[in-house]
Scaffold this motif. Structure first.
Motif, short mmCIF file in Angstrom:
data_model
loop_
_atom_site.label_atom_id
_atom_site.label_comp_id
_atom_site.label_asym_id
_atom_site.label_seq_id
_atom_site.Cartn_x
_atom_site.Cartn_y
_atom_site.Cartn_z
N PRO A 64 14.05 23.98 18.30
CA PRO A 64 13.74 24.90 16.31
C PRO A 64 12.11 25.36 16.42
CG PRO A 64 15.33 23.11 16.20
CD PRO A 64 13.88 22.82 17.92
N GLY A 65 12.32 26.86 15.93
CA GLY A 65 10.73 26.50 15.42
C GLY A 65 10.14 27.24 16.32
N CYS A 66 9.97 26.91 17.75
CA CYS A 66 9.24 27.22 18.26
C CYS A 66 9.74 27.64 19.60
CB CYS A 66 8.84 25.32 19.37
SG CYS A 66 8.03 24.23 18.33
N SER A 67 8.58 27.55 21.42
CA SER A 67 9.27 28.62 22.09
C SER A 67 10.14 27.61 23.01
CB SER A 67 8.15 28.56 23.89
OG SER A 67 7.19 29.32 22.68
N PRO A 68 11.17 27.21 23.48
CA PRO A 68 11.83 26.63 24.63
C PRO A 68 11.11 26.12 25.61
CG PRO A 68 13.21 28.98 24.51
CD PRO A 68 11.70 29.02 23.96
N VAL A 69 11.03 24.54 25.65
CA VAL A 69 10.77 24.41 26.96
C VAL A 69 11.79 24.59 28.38
CG1 VAL A 69 10.70 22.19 28.15
CG2 VAL A 69 9.93 22.50 25.47
N LYS A 70 10.70 24.70 29.74
CA LYS A 70 11.52 25.23 30.67
C LYS A 70 11.58 24.05 31.84
CE LYS A 70 11.42 29.81 30.05
NZ LYS A 70 11.31 31.70 30.38
N PHE A 71 12.43 23.66 32.40
CA PHE A 71 12.46 22.09 33.11
C PHE A 71 12.22 23.29 34.22
CE2 PHE A 71 14.76 20.20 29.09
CZ PHE A 71 13.46 19.20 29.48
N ASP A 72 11.21 22.39 35.15
CA ASP A 72 10.93 22.58 36.53
C ASP A 72 12.06 21.06 37.55
OD1 ASP A 72 10.12 22.59 39.15
OD2 ASP A 72 8.74 23.49 38.25
N LYS A 73 12.80 21.93 38.44
CA LYS A 73 13.43 20.49 39.19
C LYS A 73 12.81 20.37 39.46
CE LYS A 73 13.50 23.55 43.33
NZ LYS A 73 14.64 24.43 44.56
N ILE A 105 1.01 -1.14 0.08
CA ILE A 105 -0.24 -0.05 0.06
C ILE A 105 1.08 1.12 -0.03
CG2 ILE A 105 -1.74 1.44 1.40
CD1 ILE A 105 -2.64 -1.47 2.74
N THR A 106 1.05 1.51 -0.73
CA THR A 106 2.38 3.14 -1.25
C THR A 106 1.35 4.44 -0.93
OG1 THR A 106 0.80 3.56 -3.79
CG2 THR A 106 2.76 2.34 -3.29
N ARG A 107 0.58 4.63 -0.39
CA ARG A 107 -0.11 5.40 0.23
C ARG A 107 -0.59 5.80 1.56
NH1 ARG A 107 -4.53 8.32 -3.33
NH2 ARG A 107 -4.81 9.23 -2.06
N LYS A 108 1.13 5.68 2.23
CA LYS A 108 0.90 5.51 4.21
C LYS A 108 0.73 6.80 4.38
CE LYS A 108 4.01 2.90 3.14
NZ LYS A 108 4.63 2.89 2.17
N HIS A 109 -0.01 7.00 5.84
CA HIS A 109 -0.25 8.44 6.40
C HIS A 109 0.14 8.16 8.22
CE1 HIS A 109 -0.22 10.19 2.78
NE2 HIS A 109 -1.37 9.26 2.68
N VAL A 110 0.40 8.67 8.49
CA VAL A 110 -0.40 9.21 10.36
C VAL A 110 -0.45 10.73 10.55
CG1 VAL A 110 1.31 9.27 12.88
CG2 VAL A 110 2.62 7.57 10.38
N LEU A 111 -1.98 9.78 11.09
CA LEU A 111 -2.54 11.36 11.97
C LEU A 111 -2.00 11.55 12.72
CD1 LEU A 111 -5.68 13.04 11.01
CD2 LEU A 111 -6.32 11.08 12.17
N VAL A 112 -1.89 12.81 12.70
CA VAL A 112 -1.60 13.71 14.30
C VAL A 112 -2.45 14.34 15.50
CG1 VAL A 112 0.75 14.60 15.75
CG2 VAL A 112 1.05 12.84 13.80
N THR A 113 -2.75 14.19 16.21
CA THR A 113 -3.94 14.65 16.36
C THR A 113 -3.43 16.37 17.44
OG1 THR A 113 -4.64 13.96 17.86
CG2 THR A 113 -6.05 13.57 15.50
N THR A 114 -2.36 16.35 17.64
CA THR A 114 -1.51 17.01 18.40
C THR A 114 -1.56 18.67 18.11
OG1 THR A 114 0.56 16.72 17.95
CG2 THR A 114 -1.01 15.13 20.26
N SER A 115 -0.88 19.79 19.23
CA SER A 115 -0.30 20.64 18.54
C SER A 115 0.44 20.69 17.74
CB SER A 115 -0.51 21.96 19.48
OG SER A 115 0.58 21.22 20.14
N ALA A 116 0.79 21.09 16.91
CA ALA A 116 2.10 21.42 15.97
C ALA A 116 2.98 21.44 16.99
CB ALA A 116 2.38 23.18 14.61
N TRP A 117 3.21 22.75 18.15
CA TRP A 117 4.20 22.65 19.20
C TRP A 117 5.24 21.21 19.02
CZ3 TRP A 117 5.72 21.33 23.76
CH2 TRP A 117 6.43 21.98 24.83
N PHE A 118 3.58 20.73 20.47
CA PHE A 118 4.64 19.21 20.60
C PHE A 118 5.02 18.48 19.66
CE2 PHE A 118 2.70 14.66 21.78
CZ PHE A 118 3.98 15.05 22.80
N LEU A 119 3.85 18.28 18.36
CA LEU A 119 4.98 17.27 17.21
C LEU A 119 6.26 18.16 16.78
CD1 LEU A 119 4.35 15.52 14.68
CD2 LEU A 119 3.74 17.07 13.47
#
Length: 181
Positions: free
Chosen positions: A168-177, A127-141
């Motif tokens: 890259p292209g997003c806000s940085p992730v700040k880690f909480d201790k 099956i040549t047409r294969k896709h992944v449905l991502v329903t999260t936000s673009a940032w999470f992806l």
């Protein structure tokens, strides 16, 4: 030639609903002649009752099939994500069998984010047409894809410094201790 799509959803309503909605959309607005949706579940009666209205709307061009899993003898300890990933691995032989039994054979194959291992079935069945449905936000992806590209040393450096991890292209992730306690 009939345009037939096979869509596979991981266990849980949060995966079922987007795949079902995508299937209806493909059928009603994108020229598909038939959609077969496979819902992976360890509790078919409960899943049928949760899907409810969609089952009654399904017709000959929109088929919903449940792929039941028996997880009673399996070690399902760990996080929810780990459990879902393991259930999807267990379902791959049944997904293969179900897809092979479809006539006409689907020309499009779609899985949700937790079902990417099932793409091997589509590859095997050519099956040549294969896709992944991502329903999260673009940032999470973007975050998920970038995290997969980091080596453990770089990630550990950011975690131990409790600084920010640039994405890259997003806000940085700040880690909480307290995040990793």
């Amino acid at each position: 030639m009939e345009l037939h799509g096979a869509l596979v959803a991981s266990p849980g309503m949060g995966h079922f609903v987007p795949i079902l909605e995508l299937g209806k959309h493909l059928l009603n607005h994108h020229g598909f002649d038939r959609i077969t949706v496979f819902l992976i579940t360890d509790d078919v009666p409960r899943s049928k009752s949760l899907v409810g209205k969609t089952l009654t709307e399904a017709g000959p061009k929109f088929v919903i099939r449940f792929i039941p899993l028996d997880v009673s003898g399996q070690d399902m300890s760990g996080s929810l994500l780990t459990k879902l990933a393991e259930m999807m691995r267990m379902a791959i032989p049944d997904i293969r069998t179900a897809i092979m039994g479809l006539e006409p054979r689907p020309r499009v194959f779609v899985v949700d984010l937790l079902g990417t291992e099932a793409l091997a079935v589509a590859e095997e069945l050519e099956i040549t047409r294969k896709h992944v449905l991502v329903t999260t936000s673009a940032w999470f992806l973007a975050f998920t894809v970038y995290m997969a590209s980091l080596d453990k040393g770089t990630l550990f450096k950011h975690l131990s410094s409790i600084g920010a991890l640039p994405i890259p292209g997003c806000s940085p992730v700040k880690f909480d201790k307290y995040m990793f306690i």
